[in-house]
Design a protein around this motif. Structure first.
Motif, mmCIF file in Angstrom:
data_model
loop_
_atom_site.group_PDB
_atom_site.id
_atom_site.type_symbol
_atom_site.label_atom_id
_atom_site.label_comp_id
_atom_site.label_asym_id
_atom_site.label_seq_id
_atom_site.Cartn_x
_atom_site.Cartn_y
_atom_site.Cartn_z
ATOM 1 N N UNK A 1 0.821 -1.218 0.000
ATOM 2 C CA UNK A 1 0.000 0.000 0.000
ATOM 3 C C UNK A 1 0.852 1.265 0.000
ATOM 4 N N UNK A 2 2.133 1.139 0.395
ATOM 5 C CA UNK A 2 3.007 2.316 0.382
ATOM 6 C C UNK A 2 3.347 2.761 -1.044
ATOM 7 N N UNK A 3 3.053 1.920 -2.031
ATOM 8 C CA UNK A 3 3.367 2.276 -3.411
ATOM 9 C C UNK A 3 2.262 3.098 -4.066
ATOM 10 N N UNK A 4 1.109 3.194 -3.394
ATOM 11 C CA UNK A 4 0.041 4.035 -3.929
ATOM 12 C C UNK A 4 0.465 5.498 -3.892
ATOM 13 N N UNK A 5 0.041 6.256 -4.898
ATOM 14 C CA UNK A 5 0.544 7.617 -5.057
ATOM 15 C C UNK A 5 0.295 8.484 -3.820
ATOM 16 N N UNK A 6 -0.940 8.489 -3.316
ATOM 17 C CA UNK A 6 -1.260 9.332 -2.165
ATOM 18 C C UNK A 6 -0.447 8.912 -0.943
ATOM 19 N N UNK A 7 -0.336 7.596 -0.745
ATOM 20 C CA UNK A 7 0.427 7.094 0.401
ATOM 21 C C UNK A 7 1.908 7.425 0.242
ATOM 22 N N UNK A 8 2.413 7.338 -0.989
ATOM 23 C CA UNK A 8 3.819 7.644 -1.242
ATOM 24 C C UNK A 8 4.131 9.095 -0.890
ATOM 25 N N UNK A 9 3.246 10.006 -1.268
ATOM 26 C CA UNK A 9 3.462 11.418 -0.955
ATOM 27 C C UNK A 9 3.473 11.660 0.549
ATOM 28 N N UNK A 10 2.551 11.009 1.244
ATOM 29 C CA UNK A 10 2.514 11.140 2.702
ATOM 30 C C UNK A 10 3.791 10.601 3.327
ATOM 31 N N UNK A 11 4.282 9.481 2.796
ATOM 32 C CA UNK A 11 5.503 8.876 3.320
ATOM 33 C C UNK A 11 6.703 9.792 3.144
ATOM 34 N N UNK B 1 6.456 12.615 5.657
ATOM 35 C CA UNK B 1 6.700 12.089 7.003
ATOM 36 C C UNK B 1 8.171 11.764 7.201
ATOM 37 N N UNK B 2 8.802 11.160 6.186
ATOM 38 C CA UNK B 2 10.219 10.807 6.286
ATOM 39 C C UNK B 2 11.083 12.056 6.422
ATOM 40 N N UNK B 3 10.754 13.101 5.685
ATOM 41 C CA UNK B 3 11.503 14.351 5.803
ATOM 42 C C UNK B 3 11.361 14.958 7.190
ATOM 43 N N UNK B 4 10.153 14.869 7.757
ATOM 44 C CA UNK B 4 9.927 15.404 9.099
ATOM 45 C C UNK B 4 10.708 14.610 10.147
ATOM 46 N N UNK B 5 10.775 13.294 9.979
ATOM 47 C CA UNK B 5 11.534 12.468 10.913
ATOM 48 C C UNK B 5 13.027 12.794 10.835
ATOM 49 N N UNK B 6 13.535 12.972 9.634
ATOM 50 C CA UNK B 6 14.945 13.335 9.470
ATOM 51 C C UNK B 6 15.235 14.694 10.081
ATOM 52 N N UNK C 1 16.131 6.736 9.567
ATOM 53 C CA UNK C 1 15.045 5.805 9.271
ATOM 54 C C UNK C 1 15.464 4.843 8.159
ATOM 55 N N UNK C 2 15.354 3.558 8.431
ATOM 56 C CA UNK C 2 15.612 2.513 7.440
ATOM 57 C C UNK C 2 14.284 1.861 7.074
ATOM 58 N N UNK C 3 14.076 1.645 5.765
ATOM 59 C CA UNK C 3 12.808 1.086 5.307
ATOM 60 C C UNK C 3 13.072 -0.223 4.562
ATOM 61 N N UNK C 4 12.233 -1.232 4.879
ATOM 62 C CA UNK C 4 12.426 -2.551 4.299
ATOM 63 C C UNK C 4 11.116 -3.095 3.735
ATOM 64 N N UNK C 5 11.260 -3.962 2.754
ATOM 65 C CA UNK C 5 10.115 -4.615 2.130
ATOM 66 C C UNK C 5 10.093 -6.096 2.515
ATOM 67 N N UNK C 6 9.057 -6.784 2.065
ATOM 68 C CA UNK C 6 8.961 -8.225 2.321
ATOM 69 C C UNK C 6 10.148 -8.966 1.725
ATOM 70 N N UNK C 7 10.615 -8.524 0.567
ATOM 71 C CA UNK C 7 11.764 -9.149 -0.069
ATOM 72 C C UNK C 7 13.001 -9.047 0.813
ATOM 73 N N UNK C 8 13.191 -7.895 1.461
ATOM 74 C CA UNK C 8 14.335 -7.710 2.354
ATOM 75 C C UNK C 8 14.272 -8.674 3.539
ATOM 76 N N UNK C 9 13.083 -8.847 4.080
ATOM 77 C CA UNK C 9 12.920 -9.674 5.283
ATOM 78 C C UNK C 9 13.007 -11.153 4.964
#
Length: 305
Positions: free
Chosen positions: A247-257, A260-265, A271-279
């Motif tokens: 769901x993070x790949x959806x356009x609206x969700x991507x923009x929010x992410x 949010x990531x810029x605010x956290x930085x 912040x490290x982000x991982x997908x199912x493939x990584x895990x």
């Protein structure tokens, strides 16, 4: 064009016992052999419109029609009914049978025989289902360990069961198979984990010796204002790990992410982000990246070391 045959209301959507429907005069055997009906299990049918919308709940409805007294939908199927979806595609319906019960096991059914106390079974949507406690107790005793933790975390997060109650239930069932595994599960279970993959990522890091780690941590800025909530965190080091589902790949969700990531930085977080493939496919690489980030921050906090 011939008119469509009228479907009895009681048979329109849910599975039913063919023999009972015939005995009650709702339908005939010749009609059941026609194209409007689908045979799911021995003597269990559903209208073709209901079959088109088939999901695991429909198969639970069908299997429940064949259960002997004292038996119940259990395991991952019960968890599904309680709101925790742990099932793979075309998963069989899990059933718990008392040891003395007799049942011809049809396809798409997985049977476990065990003692079943009356208090271990309840009704859910008209179906006999193991209680939240018994469901978590059973799933938490089934290897592999990671799957057991995923199941218990999911039921805890849905508030179907609570850790103290599950621990007490385990104490009351001393000597049951799988209890040593359940003890391990209870030691690392986390009600705040929001998805099975988040649990798998958390457990991967814990098993690599990178704990303790805080789940669902609220990040505040220097003025105490809320910045965002991160999946996993080491608050003292301001390191966060996030699991990114599809769901993070959806356009609206991507923009929010991104915002949010810029605010956290800006708040000083790494912040490290991982997908199912990584895990699932690259666990060693994932662990190495997180371990490196933690070492980097520890060095910054303790430059003399």
């Amino acid at each position: 064009m011939p008119a469509r045959a009228r479907v009895p209301r009681r048979l329109a959507f849910l599975p039913f016992r063919g023999s009972r429907a015939v005995a009650e005069g709702l339908i005939t055997w010749s009609m059941l052999r026609g194209p409007a009906w689908r045979r799911l299990l021995p003597d269990v049918y559903v209208h073709r419109d209901g079959f088109r919308a088939a999901d695991h709940r429909m198969w639970c409805d069908a299997v429940a029609l064949l259960l002997p007294p004292g038996a119940a939908i259990a395991g991952a199927s019960a968890a599904y009914l309680w709101g925790a979806d742990l099932l793979g595609r075309d998963a069989p319906v899990s059933v718990l049978l008392p040891r003395t019960a007799r049942m011809r096991v049809p396809p798409r059914v997985r049977v476990t025989r065990s003692a079943v106390a009356a208090g271990d079974v309840t009704r859910f949507g008209g179906l006999p289902v193991t209680t939240g406690l018994r469901t978590a107790f059973d799933l938490g005793r089934q290897a592999p360990r990671t799957d057991a933790v995923v199941a218990v975390d999911a039921l805890l997060h849905r508030r179907v069961v609570r850790l103290p109650g599950l621990a007490a239930y385990a104490d009351e069932h001393h000597g049951w198979p799988g209890l040593p595994l359940l003890r391990q599960v209870l030691a690392v279970a986390e009600p705040l984990c929001e998805s099975p993959m988040e649990t798998r990522l958390r457990l991967l890091l814990l098993d690599a010796g990178l704990g303790p780690v805080t789940a669902q941590h609220d990040v505040l800025d220097a003025r105490g204002r809320f910045v965002g909530r991160v999946d996993l965190a080491w608050p003292a080091l301001r390191v966060a790990v996030e699991y990114d589902g599809d769901h993070h790949r959806e356009r609206a969700h991507f923009r929010q992410d991104v915002a949010r990531l810029n605010a956290l930085r800006a708040a000083g977080w790494l912040v490290l982000r991982f997908t199912a493939d990584d895990v699932l496919r690259h666990p060693a690489r994932t662990v190495a990246l997180v371990a490196g980030a933690l070492r980097e921050r520890q060095t910054q906090h303790n430059p003399s070391h």
